[in-house]
Design a protein around this motif. Structure first.
Motif, PDB file in Angstrom:
ATOM      1  N   TYR A   1      26.851  21.049 -27.728  1.00 19.24           N
ATOM      2  CA  TYR A   1      26.043  22.103 -27.157  1.00 19.24           C
ATOM      3  C   TYR A   1      25.235  22.809 -28.240  1.00 19.24           C
TER       4      TYR A   1
ATOM      5  N   PRO B   1      24.989  26.420 -28.996  1.00 17.85           N
ATOM      6  CA  PRO B   1      25.330  27.820 -28.800  1.00 17.85           C
ATOM      7  C   PRO B   1      24.435  28.725 -29.622  1.00 17.85           C
TER       8      PRO B   1
ATOM      9  N   VAL C   1      27.838  26.642 -23.785  1.00 19.26           N
ATOM     10  CA  VAL C   1      28.807  26.534 -24.868  1.00 19.26           C
ATOM     11  C   VAL C   1      30.122  26.040 -24.285  1.00 19.26           C
ATOM     12  N   GLU C   2      31.050  25.728 -25.167  1.00 16.03           N
ATOM     13  CA  GLU C   2      32.307  25.136 -24.737  1.00 16.03           C
ATOM     14  C   GLU C   2      33.026  26.032 -23.729  1.00 16.03           C
TER      15      GLU C   2
ATOM     16  N   ALA D   1      32.535  21.075 -28.779  1.00 19.21           N
ATOM     17  CA  ALA D   1      31.601  22.193 -28.903  1.00 19.21           C
ATOM     18  C   ALA D   1      30.304  21.757 -29.561  1.00 19.21           C
TER      19      ALA D   1
ATOM     20  N   ASN E   1      21.438  27.032 -22.877  1.00 21.92           N
ATOM     21  CA  ASN E   1      22.315  26.472 -23.899  1.00 21.92           C
ATOM     22  C   ASN E   1      23.775  26.768 -23.560  1.00 21.92           C
TER      23      ASN E   1
END
Length: 232
Positions: free
Chosen positions: A129, A131, A145-146, A126, A143
């Motif tokens: 990224y 987030p 995210v996981e 994670a 952006n």
């Protein structure tokens, strides 16, 4: 009851309101719905976003169309050619686990249909990224995210947002591909993913006039208002 719900074309405020109405009126059902738009391009942004930050994001993209605060989280999402959909179902799982599993099933269904130019970011932590944090109005598809889905060149193409209403879950998703709304392969992949994820067949059903009326009323009373749009 497990439904593949068909609704008429709605504007961005009515789309948000209809999803909330489905949660309120059919909390124990599985309901998948693909949006039909009257005002595309439009923008939605996450429940906890600051309105003034959202406006900055829209101005930076020279977007002056309609925008609405979602009942779910996440960042700013531009709806122009994307396949937009929502899923209502009951689950006791954590939102992060729901997100990961559902996206796994969507990826598998896309690959089974020959749409395999995608990579799944499970191999990346994670921390790789950027987030959205707290109320910051990040552009959701800039952006990732996981457990979002990415194209082969690393661009985010599928993201979603989740909110719990007790044991009922509302997922709102956007598949950002050029032919997302026209190519039936994408809808069929999502339908197949829901069947695999929840172990449920979906019965096609049209939204009742009473349901659409309730959604339009909620849109007028809540989602179109400054009190909701500028809630934070």
């Amino acid at each position: 009851m497990n439904l593949l719900l068909s609704a008429p074309s709605l504007n961005v405020y009515e789309q948000m309101a209809l999803d909330e109405c489905l949660v309120r009126t059919r909390p124990d059902d599985i309901t998948l719905r693909f949006y039909r738009w009257t005002d595309s391009p439009a923008v939605t942004f996450g429940y906890s976003q600051f309105a003034h930050e959202v406006k900055k994001t829209l101005a930076a993209r020279a977007f002056w169309g309609p925008y609405a605060r979602r009942p779910t989280g996440g960042g700013v999402v531009f709806h122009q050619r994307d396949l937009t959909f929502s899923l209502v179902f009951v689950s006791a799982e954590r939102p992060s686990d729901i997100y990961k599993k559902f996206h796994h099933f969507i990826l598998a269904e896309l690959a089974a249909r020959g749409i395999n130019s995608m990579s799944f970011n499970k191999v990346l932590p994670a921390s790789a990224y950027a987030p959205s944090v707290n109320h910051t109005a990040s552009a959701c598809f800039i952006n990732p995210v996981e457990n979002d889905l990415l194209s082969a060149d690393g661009h985010k193409i599928l993201g979603g947002a989740i909110r719990r209403f007790g044991q009922t879950v509302l997922y709102q998703g956007s598949l950002q591909v050029p032919d997302g709304r026209e190519n039936p392969l994408y809808k069929n992949a999502v339908i197949g993913a829901v069947r695999s994820f929840l172990g449920a067949d979906l019965r096609p059903c049209g939204a009742s006039a009473a349901l659409i009326s309730s959604a339009r009323r909620l849109a007028d009373e809540q989602y179109k208002t400054l009190a909701w749009t500028e809630k934070f």
